[in-house]
Design a protein around this motif. Structure first.
Motif, mmCIF file in Angstrom:
data_model
loop_
_atom_site.group_PDB
_atom_site.id
_atom_site.type_symbol
_atom_site.label_atom_id
_atom_site.label_comp_id
_atom_site.label_asym_id
_atom_site.label_seq_id
_atom_site.Cartn_x
_atom_site.Cartn_y
_atom_site.Cartn_z
ATOM 1 N N VAL A 64 0.838 -1.204 0.000
ATOM 2 C CA VAL A 64 0.000 0.000 0.000
ATOM 3 C C VAL A 64 0.872 1.253 0.000
ATOM 4 O O VAL A 64 0.583 2.235 -0.697
ATOM 5 N N GLY A 65 1.969 1.224 0.762
ATOM 6 C CA GLY A 65 2.878 2.363 0.785
ATOM 7 C C GLY A 65 3.482 2.632 -0.582
ATOM 8 O O GLY A 65 3.591 3.788 -1.015
ATOM 9 N N GLY A 66 3.864 1.564 -1.276
ATOM 10 C CA GLY A 66 4.407 1.728 -2.621
ATOM 11 C C GLY A 66 3.386 2.298 -3.585
ATOM 12 O O GLY A 66 3.708 3.138 -4.441
ATOM 13 N N MET A 67 2.149 1.860 -3.446
ATOM 14 C CA MET A 67 1.086 2.383 -4.304
ATOM 15 C C MET A 67 0.855 3.869 -4.030
ATOM 16 O O MET A 67 0.710 4.677 -4.962
ATOM 17 N N CYS A 68 0.851 4.251 -2.751
ATOM 18 C CA CYS A 68 0.671 5.665 -2.400
ATOM 19 C C CYS A 68 1.836 6.506 -2.912
ATOM 20 O O CYS A 68 1.643 7.636 -3.382
ATOM 21 N N GLU A 69 3.043 5.966 -2.839
ATOM 22 C CA GLU A 69 4.218 6.709 -3.297
ATOM 23 C C GLU A 69 4.138 6.989 -4.798
ATOM 24 O O GLU A 69 4.412 8.109 -5.251
ATOM 25 N N LEU A 77 5.830 0.756 -10.137
ATOM 26 C CA LEU A 77 4.572 0.004 -10.148
ATOM 27 C C LEU A 77 4.800 -1.446 -10.584
ATOM 28 O O LEU A 77 4.198 -2.373 -10.033
ATOM 29 N N GLU A 78 5.663 -1.630 -11.565
ATOM 30 C CA GLU A 78 5.940 -2.988 -12.036
ATOM 31 C C GLU A 78 6.667 -3.811 -10.981
ATOM 32 O O GLU A 78 6.595 -5.045 -10.986
ATOM 33 N N ALA A 79 7.357 -3.133 -10.066
ATOM 34 C CA ALA A 79 8.082 -3.841 -9.008
ATOM 35 C C ALA A 79 7.156 -4.341 -7.900
ATOM 36 O O ALA A 79 7.561 -5.178 -7.081
ATOM 37 N N ALA A 86 -6.595 -0.545 7.215
ATOM 38 C CA ALA A 86 -5.598 -0.550 8.284
ATOM 39 C C ALA A 86 -4.192 -0.377 7.714
ATOM 40 O O ALA A 86 -3.361 0.340 8.279
ATOM 41 N N ALA A 87 -3.926 -1.018 6.578
ATOM 42 C CA ALA A 87 -2.616 -0.879 5.932
ATOM 43 C C ALA A 87 -2.409 0.551 5.449
ATOM 44 O O ALA A 87 -1.306 1.100 5.539
ATOM 45 N N TYR A 88 -3.461 1.160 4.950
ATOM 46 C CA TYR A 88 -3.400 2.548 4.470
ATOM 47 C C TYR A 88 -3.055 3.490 5.621
ATOM 48 O O TYR A 88 -2.296 4.446 5.454
ATOM 49 N N GLN A 89 -3.606 3.213 6.795
ATOM 50 C CA GLN A 89 -3.337 4.052 7.959
ATOM 51 C C GLN A 89 -1.899 3.893 8.450
ATOM 52 O O GLN A 89 -1.292 4.841 8.954
ATOM 53 N N LYS A 90 -1.326 2.706 8.284
ATOM 54 C CA LYS A 90 0.018 2.439 8.799
ATOM 55 C C LYS A 90 1.119 2.867 7.830
ATOM 56 O O LYS A 90 2.239 3.155 8.260
ATOM 57 N N ALA A 91 0.833 2.894 6.542
ATOM 58 C CA ALA A 91 1.861 3.224 5.551
ATOM 59 C C ALA A 91 2.172 4.719 5.599
ATOM 60 O O ALA A 91 1.287 5.551 5.400
ATOM 61 N N GLU A 92 3.422 5.073 5.861
ATOM 62 C CA GLU A 92 3.781 6.486 5.993
ATOM 63 C C GLU A 92 3.613 7.249 4.685
ATOM 64 O O GLU A 92 3.322 8.448 4.683
ATOM 65 N N GLN A 93 3.771 6.550 3.551
ATOM 66 C CA GLN A 93 3.639 7.235 2.259
ATOM 67 C C GLN A 93 2.206 7.687 1.984
ATOM 68 O O GLN A 93 1.978 8.501 1.088
ATOM 69 N N CYS A 94 1.248 7.139 2.731
ATOM 70 C CA CYS A 94 -0.154 7.494 2.518
ATOM 71 C C CYS A 94 -0.607 8.649 3.408
ATOM 72 O O CYS A 94 -1.746 9.113 3.285
ATOM 73 N N ALA A 95 0.274 9.101 4.297
ATOM 74 C CA ALA A 95 -0.093 10.189 5.206
ATOM 75 C C ALA A 95 -0.218 11.501 4.434
ATOM 76 O O ALA A 95 0.536 11.748 3.491
ATOM 77 N N PRO A 96 -1.168 12.357 4.816
ATOM 78 C CA PRO A 96 -1.323 13.649 4.138
ATOM 79 C C PRO A 96 -0.035 14.470 4.222
ATOM 80 O O PRO A 96 0.591 14.562 5.276
ATOM 81 N N GLY A 97 0.365 15.033 3.105
ATOM 82 C CA GLY A 97 1.557 15.881 3.087
ATOM 83 C C GLY A 97 2.872 15.142 3.008
ATOM 84 O O GLY A 97 3.937 15.764 3.058
ATOM 85 N N TRP A 98 2.815 13.795 2.869
ATOM 86 C CA TRP A 98 4.072 13.038 2.794
ATOM 87 C C TRP A 98 4.857 13.415 1.546
ATOM 88 O O TRP A 98 4.291 13.660 0.484
ATOM 89 N N LYS A 99 6.202 13.489 1.687
ATOM 90 C CA LYS A 99 7.076 13.771 0.553
ATOM 91 C C LYS A 99 8.180 12.730 0.499
ATOM 92 O O LYS A 99 8.605 12.221 1.544
ATOM 93 N N PRO A 146 -7.874 -8.887 -4.046
ATOM 94 C CA PRO A 146 -8.261 -8.838 -5.464
ATOM 95 C C PRO A 146 -8.576 -7.445 -5.982
ATOM 96 O O PRO A 146 -8.119 -7.062 -7.060
ATOM 97 N N ALA A 147 -9.334 -6.668 -5.223
ATOM 98 C CA ALA A 147 -9.705 -5.326 -5.689
ATOM 99 C C ALA A 147 -8.473 -4.436 -5.813
ATOM 100 O O ALA A 147 -8.358 -3.636 -6.748
ATOM 101 N N ALA A 148 -7.542 -4.565 -4.879
ATOM 102 C CA ALA A 148 -6.318 -3.760 -4.925
ATOM 103 C C ALA A 148 -5.445 -4.172 -6.108
ATOM 104 O O ALA A 148 -4.816 -3.325 -6.759
ATOM 105 N N ASP A 149 -5.398 -5.454 -6.391
ATOM 106 C CA ASP A 149 -4.609 -5.926 -7.536
ATOM 107 C C ASP A 149 -5.206 -5.449 -8.858
ATOM 108 O O ASP A 149 -4.474 -5.153 -9.812
ATOM 109 N N ARG A 150 -6.511 -5.343 -8.900
ATOM 110 C CA ARG A 150 -7.147 -4.794 -10.110
ATOM 111 C C ARG A 150 -6.792 -3.318 -10.279
ATOM 112 O O ARG A 150 -6.617 -2.826 -11.404
ATOM 113 N N LEU A 151 -6.676 -2.605 -9.155
ATOM 114 C CA LEU A 151 -6.272 -1.200 -9.212
ATOM 115 C C LEU A 151 -4.852 -1.074 -9.763
ATOM 116 O O LEU A 151 -4.575 -0.209 -10.604
ATOM 117 N N LEU A 152 -3.961 -1.936 -9.308
ATOM 118 C CA LEU A 152 -2.585 -1.920 -9.809
ATOM 119 C C LEU A 152 -2.555 -2.181 -11.312
ATOM 120 O O LEU A 152 -1.847 -1.492 -12.060
#
Length: 320
Positions: free
Chosen positions: A73-78, A129-131, A203-216, A138-144
């Protein structure tokens, strides 16, 4: 006349027997009512107890997401953030090019820089993304898969764009690329929307730092903490001063205050110093923002901006 005494006694006995039977029936009926009432009362108490037990039961807790899912999830947010920033930067670059003198060197230089750098940024996101492996959701994999389809299409079209197109049509060439960049919006439903339907994903979205608002990204955060070079400070002394002929062998350090034609290692470069430093050859235009910028001309020549301010720029020419 018939005698009345015996009849009264018989009548009294019959009446007594009738009243006894009546009381017996009444007692039996009352007992039945109590028995039924007792059973009914017991059932009601049990139902209330059951309801109370259900009301006091703790809600089911969501199992913590796996480390792998949080990283996914963090990689997807990044990647999503990188494309969002690219869309913003691309629109700003196009506006700057449109506001430049039409057909002039600044517009061409900006366009060449834009057309050179933008495809590389998109390709970097494509690689990230390819990595990513399959998430197991399943729904998340369809998004990827949907993201990859979008990015792959844009990369394929950007492969057909050459930075040299900016020389003939600075605005038109950049506008076409910007249109491709602006198409890189998140597929629907996006990651936050999927999280509303999947507790593990949320829950994964909340824990991944890359998904936090304002993350750089780290490099952006480090850049924000580092002070920019002072554009008003004095320039360091150039080893060769204004002697551009010293660059003929491909190795020199010179000061350019406005414009200069420099031949280094057989490469003829026209240099313009203003708010930025622009290098132009018969086939290439490069624009560098300031100190630390590097312009490469194949395997023949590399130019580094050692320092720059309002008075000019110190440039170092070397052979790669």
């Amino acid at each position: 006349m018939p005698e009345s005494g015996p009849r009264r006694r018989d009548h009294g006995k019959e009446r007594g027997r009738w009243m006894f039977k009546r009381r017996s029936v009444a007692v039996a009926a009352a007992g039945l009512v109590l028995a039924v009432g007792g059973c009914g009362g017991g059932d009601g108490t049990d139902e209330k107890a059951d309801a109370s037990d259900k009301g006091s039961a703790e809600p089911t807790r969501t199992r913590p997401p796996s480390k792998e899912l949080v990283e996914w999830v963090g990689g997807m947010c990044e990647s999503t953030t990188a494309l969002k920033n690219l869309r913003t930067d691309s629109a700003a670059d196009l506006k700057e090019i449109r506001n430049s003198d039409e057909g002039g060197l600044p517009a061409q230089a900006l366009a060449v820089s834009y057309l050179s750098g933008t495809p590389m940024t998109v390709e970097d996101v494509e690689s990230d993304l390819e990595a990513l492996d399959q998430s197991g959701v399943p729904a998340a994999d369809r998004l990827l898969d949907a993201w990859l389809k979008k990015v792959n299409r844009v990369v394929t079209e950007l492969d057909e764009v050459s930075p040299s197109a900016a020389i003939d049509d600075a605005e038109g060439s950049t506008a076409g690329v910007d249109k491709l960049v602006q198409s890189l919006t998140p597929p629907k439903p996006d990651l936050p929307a999927l999280g509303k339907k999947d507790p593990q994903l949320a829950a994964a979205y909340q824990k991944a730092e890359q998904c936090a608002p304002g993350w750089k990204p780290d490099e952006e955060a480090e850049g924000a903490d580092s002070p920019a070079p002072d554009p008003t400070g004095p320039l360091p002394k150039a080893a060769d001063g204004g002697n551009f002929e010293a660059c003929s062998d491909g190795a020199c350090e010179v000061l350019v205050t406005s414009t200069a034609n420099i031949t280094a290692n057989g490469v003829n470069v026209h240099v313009t110093v203003g708010n930025s430093v622009t290098f132009q050859t018969p086939s290439t235009i490069m624009n560098l923002g300031g100190q630390g910028g590097v312009a490469k001309f194949g395997d023949d020549l590399k130019v580094t901006v050692v320092a720059q301010n309002q008075n000019g720029a110190v440039l170092e020419f070397t052979i790669p």
